[in-house]
Write an enzyme that holds these catalytic residues in place. Structure first.
Site, mmCIF file in Angstrom:
data_model
loop_
_atom_site.group_PDB
_atom_site.id
_atom_site.type_symbol
_atom_site.label_atom_id
_atom_site.label_comp_id
_atom_site.label_asym_id
_atom_site.label_seq_id
_atom_site.Cartn_x
_atom_site.Cartn_y
_atom_site.Cartn_z
ATOM 1 N N CYS A 192 0.834 -1.205 0.000
ATOM 2 C CA CYS A 192 0.000 0.000 0.000
ATOM 3 C C CYS A 192 0.870 1.256 0.000
ATOM 4 C CB CYS A 192 -0.971 -0.036 1.174
ATOM 5 S SG CYS A 192 -2.153 1.329 1.197
ATOM 6 N N ASP A 236 -9.991 -4.127 -5.608
ATOM 7 C CA ASP A 236 -9.405 -3.113 -4.735
ATOM 8 C C ASP A 236 -10.150 -1.789 -4.897
ATOM 9 O OD1 ASP A 236 -7.772 -1.236 -3.434
ATOM 10 O OD2 ASP A 236 -5.944 -2.337 -3.942
ATOM 11 N N HIS A 278 -8.038 -4.988 -1.481
ATOM 12 C CA HIS A 278 -6.814 -4.325 -1.034
ATOM 13 C C HIS A 278 -6.212 -5.069 0.160
ATOM 14 C CE1 HIS A 278 -4.281 -0.721 -1.007
ATOM 15 N NE2 HIS A 278 -4.264 -0.829 0.308
#
Length: 245
Positions: free
Chosen positions: A132, A179, A212
């Site tokens: 991330c 995501d 995600h």
């Protein structure tokens, strides 16, 4: 896109109940978690954490996985003592929090860690992975740091560096199909720009049905349908590092 009240869905999935096999060390002004391979090696991987910081058990689990695969793994505190994001924080304050923690301003810390890995750990071939926020940091480093050999960006936030694709080193990009923070059109655009501008090996891979954080945020035992993709993502990450380190 992500819900505006929750601009980063890094909390999807469960935190592992995991203590870690490595140890915490002080490297100049940086605290770091280090886990070494059982056999002597000159290959190391810097692990760049997500917004939840260097002490997240899930991230240490991945560092230990790298060590089990023959690497010296180090996860430094790239927030350098500033607090990591907490689930109890108000998401309305997230943008202000993020302004003081730029994924593109970690070069000083990376230089310190590279020196430590070379001088204290005997590392000669060093790569980097990140999740991330850390995945965006990987892209930043692959664009400019000559001392790293390769990188794996796991659901790195594309918008941070979307116009910069002239990578110096082979880079693997991992994304989840579902995501919320990284729409597939952004991934497609990244691929187009890499094809136009990138002179080194790269791969962009989208994993079906995954959200995600799937490689390091989900617990396989409560997400059986995702287990093959979680395992595939981890295996692909290791294979890429094995190939280029």
């Amino acid at each position: 896109m992500a819900n505006e009240s929750r601009p980063c869905p890094c909390d999807i999935g469960d935190r592992f109940d995991y203590g870690g096999r490595g140890q915490e060390v002080q490297v100049e002004h940086i605290k770091a978690y280090v886990c070494k391979a059982s056999a002597s090696t000159d290959k190391a991987v810097i692990v760049i954490h997500d917004i939840f910081g260097w002490q997240l058990p899930n991230t240490r689990y991945i560092a230990d996985m790298l060590a089990a695969n023959g690497y010296i793994a180090i996860c430094p505190d790239f927030f350098v003592g500033q607090e990591a994001w907490k689930l109890s924080n108000d998401w309305a304050s997230f943008d202000d929090w993020l302004k003081t923690r730029s994924a593109g301003k970690i070069d000083k810390e990376v230089d310190v860690i590279l020196k430590y890995l070379r001088e204290q750990c005997g590392a000669k071939k060093i790569g980097v992975i990140g999740f991330c926020w850390g995945g965006a940091a990987v892209q930043h480093l692959m664009l400019k740091n000559p001392h790293l050999k390769t990188g794996v960006s796991l659901y790195g936030v594309i918008k941070f560096f979307e116009d910069r694709c002239s990578l110096l080193h082979p880079t693997f990009f991992i994304f989840g199909e579902k995501d919320d923070i990284i729409p597939l059109e952004q991934v497609t655009l990244l691929e187009q720009k890499l094809k136009q501008n990138c002179k080194v090996d790269y791969e962009v891979k989208v994993y079906p049905g995954q959200t995600h954080g799937f490689v390091h945020r989900k617990r396989e035992d409560i997400n059986p349908q995702d287990k093959p993709f979680i395992e595939e993502g981890r295996k692909d990450m290791i294979n890429w590092l094995n190939k280029y380190l």
